[in-house]
Design a protein around this motif. Structure first.
Motif, PDB file in Angstrom:
ATOM      1  N   THR A  83      -4.306  -4.931  -6.836  1.00 22.12           N
ATOM      2  CA  THR A  83      -4.171  -3.524  -7.207  1.00 22.12           C
ATOM      3  C   THR A  83      -3.424  -3.440  -8.535  1.00 22.12           C
ATOM      4  O   THR A  83      -4.036  -3.267  -9.574  1.00 22.12           O
ATOM      5  CB  THR A  83      -3.453  -2.722  -6.102  1.00 22.12           C
ATOM      6  N   THR A  84      -2.110  -3.614  -8.508  1.00 24.68           N
ATOM      7  CA  THR A  84      -1.342  -3.586  -9.763  1.00 24.68           C
ATOM      8  C   THR A  84      -1.137  -4.977 -10.335  1.00 24.68           C
ATOM      9  O   THR A  84      -0.727  -5.122 -11.473  1.00 24.68           O
ATOM     10  CB  THR A  84       0.044  -2.949  -9.545  1.00 24.68           C
TER      11      THR A  84
ATOM     12  N   GLN B  36       0.835  -1.199   0.000  1.00 22.78           N
ATOM     13  CA  GLN B  36       0.000   0.000   0.000  1.00 22.78           C
ATOM     14  C   GLN B  36       0.872   1.251   0.000  1.00 22.78           C
ATOM     15  O   GLN B  36       1.811   1.377   0.786  1.00 22.78           O
ATOM     16  CB  GLN B  36      -0.905  -0.002   1.219  1.00 22.78           C
TER      17      GLN B  36
ATOM     18  N   ALA C 254     -11.167  -8.552  -4.014  1.00 26.18           N
ATOM     19  CA  ALA C 254     -11.420  -7.138  -4.333  1.00 26.18           C
ATOM     20  C   ALA C 254     -10.389  -6.650  -5.342  1.00 26.18           C
ATOM     21  O   ALA C 254      -9.242  -7.106  -5.359  1.00 26.18           O
ATOM     22  CB  ALA C 254     -11.349  -6.300  -3.067  1.00 26.18           C
ATOM     23  N   ARG C 255     -10.795  -5.707  -6.167  1.00 23.39           N
ATOM     24  CA  ARG C 255      -9.909  -5.087  -7.164  1.00 23.39           C
ATOM     25  C   ARG C 255      -9.927  -3.595  -6.901  1.00 23.39           C
ATOM     26  O   ARG C 255     -10.996  -2.979  -6.820  1.00 23.39           O
ATOM     27  CB  ARG C 255     -10.430  -5.394  -8.580  1.00 23.39           C
ATOM     28  N   THR C 256      -8.766  -3.000  -6.722  1.00 18.14           N
ATOM     29  CA  THR C 256      -8.684  -1.570  -6.480  1.00 18.14           C
ATOM     30  C   THR C 256      -7.935  -0.902  -7.638  1.00 18.14           C
ATOM     31  O   THR C 256      -7.175  -1.561  -8.342  1.00 18.14           O
ATOM     32  CB  THR C 256      -7.942  -1.259  -5.162  1.00 18.14           C
ATOM     33  N   PRO C 257      -8.143   0.402  -7.818  1.00 14.12           N
ATOM     34  CA  PRO C 257      -7.388   1.090  -8.878  1.00 14.12           C
ATOM     35  C   PRO C 257      -5.900   1.102  -8.554  1.00 14.12           C
ATOM     36  O   PRO C 257      -5.500   1.203  -7.396  1.00 14.12           O
ATOM     37  CB  PRO C 257      -7.940   2.514  -8.847  1.00 14.12           C
TER      38      PRO C 257
ATOM     39  N   VAL D 214      -6.664  -8.718  -2.195  1.00 19.18           N
ATOM     40  CA  VAL D 214      -6.899  -7.459  -2.900  1.00 19.18           C
ATOM     41  C   VAL D 214      -5.888  -7.345  -4.036  1.00 19.18           C
ATOM     42  O   VAL D 214      -4.683  -7.438  -3.815  1.00 19.18           O
ATOM     43  CB  VAL D 214      -6.749  -6.244  -1.949  1.00 19.18           C
TER      44      VAL D 214
ATOM     45  N   CYS E  67      -9.464 -13.069  -7.040  1.00 20.45           N
ATOM     46  CA  CYS E  67      -9.288 -12.052  -6.007  1.00 20.45           C
ATOM     47  C   CYS E  67     -10.636 -11.663  -5.411  1.00 20.45           C
ATOM     48  O   CYS E  67     -11.676 -11.755  -6.077  1.00 20.45           O
ATOM     49  CB  CYS E  67      -8.546 -10.838  -6.536  1.00 20.45           C
TER      50      CYS E  67
END
Length: 103
Positions: A70-71, A34, A96-99, A68, A94
């Motif tokens: 992310t990249t 993070q 969750a997928r975050t920007p 999660v 996954c």
């Protein structure tokens, strides 16, 4: 010591009646992903994992669970190890997928 991905894997494994194996281990502690840039994340994950039992990989189609995404850096690093050990296919599941950072 807390492995969110393993808990998710066990839930999905029970729900879908598929086996779950905890095969990847961290070789060394790494800072949290993070807040890191994509390049910093790749450096952070370089040589971060090893296989606990590589004999169980050869010829298998595997689902790699990430809590999660992310990249995709952690998932890519883990999948590369599994493929080098002889997995025929690695899918990433996954929760969750975050920007990605900066998006």
């Amino acid at each position: 010591g807390y492995n969110q991905s393993l808990l998710v894997s066990q839930f999905w494994g029970n729900a879908l009646a598929i086996p779950v194996a905890d095969l990847l281990r961290r070789q060394h502690a790494t800072p949290p992903q993070q807040g890191l840039t994509a390049a910093e994340r790749r450096r952070n994950m370089k040589n971060a994992f090893h296989l606990a039992n590589p004999d169980r990989i050869r010829g298998k189609h595997l689902a790699l669970v990430d809590d999660v995404l992310t990249t995709g850096t952690t998932a890519n690093a883990a999948a590369a190890i599994l493929l080098r050990a002889g997995a025929t296919r690695v899918d990433v599941w996954c929760l969750a997928r975050t920007p990605a950072p900066g998006q």
